[in-house]
Design a protein around this motif. Structure first.
Motif, PDB file in Angstrom:
ATOM      1  N   LEU A 347       0.832  -1.197   0.000  1.00 35.80           N
ATOM      2  CA  LEU A 347       0.000   0.000   0.000  1.00 35.80           C
ATOM      3  C   LEU A 347       0.870   1.251   0.000  1.00 35.80           C
ATOM      4  CD1 LEU A 347      -2.816  -1.015   2.517  1.00 35.80           C
ATOM      5  CD2 LEU A 347      -2.650  -1.433   0.061  1.00 35.80           C
ATOM      6  N   SER A 348       0.255   2.375  -0.366  1.00 33.79           N
ATOM      7  CA  SER A 348       1.001   3.627  -0.535  1.00 33.79           C
ATOM      8  C   SER A 348       1.608   4.149   0.763  1.00 33.79           C
ATOM      9  CB  SER A 348       0.085   4.704  -1.146  1.00 33.79           C
ATOM     10  OG  SER A 348      -1.086   4.873  -0.357  1.00 33.79           O
ATOM     11  N   ASP A 349       1.110   3.696   1.928  1.00 35.35           N
ATOM     12  CA  ASP A 349       1.691   4.135   3.201  1.00 35.35           C
ATOM     13  C   ASP A 349       2.771   3.173   3.699  1.00 35.35           C
ATOM     14  OD1 ASP A 349       0.202   1.970   3.966  1.00 35.35           O
ATOM     15  OD2 ASP A 349      -0.858   2.974   5.599  1.00 35.35           O
ATOM     16  N   GLY A 350       3.111   2.156   2.880  1.00 35.19           N
ATOM     17  CA  GLY A 350       4.153   1.210   3.259  1.00 35.19           C
ATOM     18  C   GLY A 350       3.637  -0.065   3.886  1.00 35.19           C
ATOM     19  N   SER A 351       2.362  -0.118   4.233  1.00 39.15           N
ATOM     20  CA  SER A 351       1.805  -1.325   4.844  1.00 39.15           C
ATOM     21  C   SER A 351       1.577  -2.406   3.786  1.00 39.15           C
ATOM     22  CB  SER A 351       0.499  -1.006   5.584  1.00 39.15           C
ATOM     23  OG  SER A 351      -0.435  -0.404   4.709  1.00 39.15           O
ATOM     24  N   ILE A 352       1.356  -3.637   4.264  1.00 43.60           N
ATOM     25  CA  ILE A 352       1.197  -4.796   3.376  1.00 43.60           C
ATOM     26  C   ILE A 352      -0.040  -5.574   3.785  1.00 43.60           C
ATOM     27  CG2 ILE A 352       2.193  -7.019   2.702  1.00 43.60           C
ATOM     28  CD1 ILE A 352       4.954  -5.791   2.999  1.00 43.60           C
ATOM     29  N   GLY A 353      -0.769  -6.046   2.804  1.00 42.27           N
ATOM     30  CA  GLY A 353      -1.967  -6.815   3.112  1.00 42.27           C
ATOM     31  C   GLY A 353      -2.315  -7.801   2.027  1.00 42.27           C
ATOM     32  N   LEU A 354      -3.391  -8.565   2.268  1.00 41.97           N
ATOM     33  CA  LEU A 354      -3.938  -9.510   1.292  1.00 41.97           C
ATOM     34  C   LEU A 354      -5.281  -8.981   0.803  1.00 41.97           C
ATOM     35  CD1 LEU A 354      -3.321 -12.892   3.163  1.00 41.97           C
ATOM     36  CD2 LEU A 354      -2.140 -12.129   1.111  1.00 41.97           C
ATOM     37  N   VAL A 355      -5.478  -8.959  -0.495  1.00 39.93           N
ATOM     38  CA  VAL A 355      -6.748  -8.508  -1.051  1.00 39.93           C
ATOM     39  C   VAL A 355      -7.827  -9.530  -0.715  1.00 39.93           C
ATOM     40  CG1 VAL A 355      -8.017  -7.968  -3.171  1.00 39.93           C
ATOM     41  CG2 VAL A 355      -5.624  -7.278  -2.938  1.00 39.93           C
ATOM     42  N   LEU A 356      -8.949  -9.044  -0.179  1.00 41.19           N
ATOM     43  CA  LEU A 356     -10.071  -9.919   0.150  1.00 41.19           C
ATOM     44  C   LEU A 356     -11.116  -9.937  -0.958  1.00 41.19           C
ATOM     45  CD1 LEU A 356     -10.615  -9.201   3.942  1.00 41.19           C
ATOM     46  CD2 LEU A 356      -9.857 -11.331   2.913  1.00 41.19           C
ATOM     47  N   SER A 357     -11.382  -8.781  -1.529  1.00 42.00           N
ATOM     48  CA  SER A 357     -12.319  -8.690  -2.649  1.00 42.00           C
ATOM     49  C   SER A 357     -11.996  -7.415  -3.407  1.00 42.00           C
ATOM     50  CB  SER A 357     -13.771  -8.665  -2.164  1.00 42.00           C
ATOM     51  OG  SER A 357     -14.014  -7.531  -1.355  1.00 42.00           O
ATOM     52  N   HIS A 358     -12.148  -7.464  -4.727  1.00 40.89           N
ATOM     53  CA  HIS A 358     -11.778  -6.289  -5.504  1.00 40.89           C
ATOM     54  C   HIS A 358     -12.986  -5.393  -5.757  1.00 40.89           C
ATOM     55  CE1 HIS A 358     -13.329  -8.658  -8.891  1.00 40.89           C
ATOM     56  NE2 HIS A 358     -13.343  -7.552  -9.596  1.00 40.89           N
ATOM     57  N   ASN A 359     -12.696  -4.122  -5.891  1.00 39.66           N
ATOM     58  CA  ASN A 359     -13.707  -3.101  -6.122  1.00 39.66           C
ATOM     59  C   ASN A 359     -13.669  -2.726  -7.603  1.00 39.66           C
ATOM     60  OD1 ASN A 359     -15.073  -0.564  -6.355  1.00 39.66           O
ATOM     61  ND2 ASN A 359     -14.820  -0.245  -4.149  1.00 39.66           N
ATOM     62  N   LYS A 360     -14.741  -3.060  -8.341  1.00 37.59           N
ATOM     63  CA  LYS A 360     -14.732  -2.842  -9.793  1.00 37.59           C
ATOM     64  C   LYS A 360     -14.688  -1.368 -10.160  1.00 37.59           C
ATOM     65  CE  LYS A 360     -17.083  -7.153 -10.947  1.00 37.59           C
ATOM     66  NZ  LYS A 360     -18.243  -7.792 -11.614  1.00 37.59           N
ATOM     67  N   GLN A 361     -15.192  -0.523  -9.284  1.00 40.40           N
ATOM     68  CA  GLN A 361     -15.170   0.914  -9.558  1.00 40.40           C
ATOM     69  C   GLN A 361     -13.847   1.550  -9.124  1.00 40.40           C
ATOM     70  OE1 GLN A 361     -18.140  -0.608  -8.294  1.00 40.40           O
ATOM     71  NE2 GLN A 361     -18.702  -0.566 -10.459  1.00 40.40           N
ATOM     72  N   LYS A 362     -13.298   1.080  -8.021  1.00 43.40           N
ATOM     73  CA  LYS A 362     -12.030   1.615  -7.514  1.00 43.40           C
ATOM     74  C   LYS A 362     -11.044   0.457  -7.379  1.00 43.40           C
ATOM     75  CE  LYS A 362     -14.319   5.331  -4.943  1.00 43.40           C
ATOM     76  NZ  LYS A 362     -14.506   5.974  -3.609  1.00 43.40           N
ATOM     77  N   ARG A 363     -10.379   0.131  -8.483  1.00 45.19           N
ATOM     78  CA  ARG A 363      -9.572  -1.088  -8.545  1.00 45.19           C
ATOM     79  C   ARG A 363      -8.373  -1.072  -7.609  1.00 45.19           C
ATOM     80  NH1 ARG A 363      -9.465  -2.665 -14.999  1.00 45.19           N
ATOM     81  NH2 ARG A 363     -11.725  -2.709 -15.291  1.00 45.19           N
TER      82      ARG A 363
END
Length: 432
Positions: A347-363
């Motif tokens: 992520l842009s703040d340096g944090s890390i994560g796993l995508v749970l579900s994608h947002n079709k409008q805001k990818r």
């Protein structure tokens, strides 16, 4: 006694010859699947109507003493010359994006159920593969049950099973290629608005698409170096072997055999076994080809590079109207997302994560499970964040995804994360 084949033009066919192979699928013709003797001029005329050339068994039937070499005509030329026949071979895919409800069952309610389902399904798929290798018959009833369970879960929430398939490099969570591809096909088909009955056929077809590989040596399948020309032919024969296995069960819908037979065909005619072009390839075969390729690219295997999901998507994008239909590539990216559920991301703040579900409008702002904070510290309890929504009592925007990572970049025990998800009340607490 083995088969000795001769390839000849249909214009040289004679009564008494034994036709053992066509230049196209047996399924697209009225001829017997296992081959036949030519008994009349009428049968010769039928062969001329469907084929350019055939293969005859010179042990069982008559041979042609001399014939000049015959090369396979260009698929593009063949399409132009016989367009009136090929246009009727496949039906266009009608896309209905609004067919299924956009209201999904929350992932926090679906996860535990889906996780147990994945373990059961993986065991069932492995059992099916083992039984075929030792000579037992295919259990179609069990395969259809697997497909039905996958479809039901994906209809409730298409992200959950995809999330689990991405966690495939750890211990008991190594799910097979056929199962992962089947899940992707269900998600893709749901997005396209394929009705539930047809969706189960698609998933069953993808589950069984590579069934012919059970008749090929593991040594060849797992070879790290490039195939020789002969090895390549043996490998590609898994398509024909698979169709032969499936054709023995008369209860299977025709579309399932078609999926198995055409999932290695490519839009530009470079695929196999028939070199079909464009809309000569059935829509379900094209869908199967895309999900099969995507999973193969993003999975760890004995050979080849492992791509991140976003890298594989970028590669697919470059293959529009080359290897794959431009329309279907665009739809697949919309269905799965540039960063599919389960993808590790920075992520842009340096944090890390796993995508749970994608947002079709805001990818770049999906729902994620935060694993490491902005200081790169592993969180004791992973935290759910919807990046598309502002924090409570704040006007500050959430960070966005800046790029994909590999599972090794997370530096955590994913088994532990999944165990936490399955622990009583933990799912609710994580998503609170």
């Amino acid at each position: 006694m083995g088969i000795e084949k001769e390839k000849i033009s249909v214009k040289y066919l004679k009564i008494g010859m034994y036709v053992c192979k066509l230049d196209r699928s047996w399924l697209d013709t009225p001829f017997p699947f296992q081959g036949f003797y030519i008994r009349s001029n009428s049968e010769i005329n039928d062969l001329k109507a469907f084929c350019e050339h055939v293969y005859i068994d010179v042990v069982k039937g008559k041979s042609l003493v001399a014939e000049t070499a015959i090369s396979k005509p260009s698929p593009l030329l063949r399409k132009q010359e016989k367009s009136h026949k090929y246009k009727t071979r496949t039906q266009p895919l009608i896309i209905k994006h609004d067919y299924y409800s956009t209201q999904l069952k929350p992932i926090k309610r679906e996860f535990s159920r889906a996780h147990s389902l994945m373990i059961d399904l993986n065991s069932a798929v492995e059992e099916t593969s083992f039984n075929l290798r030792v000579g037992k018959r295919l259990d179609i009833k069990k395969t259809k049950q697997i497909a039905s369970q996958v479809v039901n879960s994906v209809i409730r929430n298409p992200n959950t099973l995809v999330w689990l398939t991405q966690l495939k490099e750890k211990g008991q969570y190594v799910y097979g290629h056929s199962l992962r591809s089947a899940i992707l096909s269900a998600v893709f088909g749901r997005h396209l608005g394929i009705a539930e009955e047809k969706l189960e056929i698609l998933v069953t077809g993808v589950l069984l698409a590579d069934i012919g590989k059970t008749k090929i040596s593991r040594k060849l399948l797992n070879k790290k170096d490039s195939y020789t020309e002969n090895e390549r032919k043996i490998f590609e024969s898994h398509v024909e072997l698979g169709v032969e296995i499936l054709a023995k069960d008369s209860s299977l819908p025709h579309e399932i055999l078609t999926i198995a037979e055409t999932h290695h065909e490519r839009f530009d005619g470079s695929g196999y076994p028939y070199g079909l072009v464009g809309d000569e390839i059935p829509a379900m075969g094209q869908i199967a080809g895309i999900v099969d390729t995507f999973d193969a690219m993003t999975s760890k295997k004995p050979y080849g590079k492992v791509y991140s999901s976003s890298q594989a998507m970028e590669w697919l994008f470059k293959q529009k109207n080359k290897l794959f239909s431009a329309q279907l590539v665009d739809e697949f990216i919309q269905a799965i997302g540039l960063y599919p559920a389960g993808s590790p991301v920075q992520l842009s703040d340096g944090s890390i994560g796993l995508v749970l579900s994608h947002n079709k409008q805001k990818r770049l702002k999906p729902e994620i499970l935060l694993i490491r904070n902005a200081q790169n510290k592993v969180l004791e309890k992973p935290r759910f964040i919807d990046l598309s929504k502002k924090p409570p009592f704040s006007n500050k925007e959430r960070p966005c995804i800046t790029g994909a990572l590999s599972m090794t970049d997370l530096g955590i025990d994913l088994d532990h994360v999944l165990d936490n998800f399955n622990a009583p009340n933990v799912v609710q607490r994580m998503f609170a």
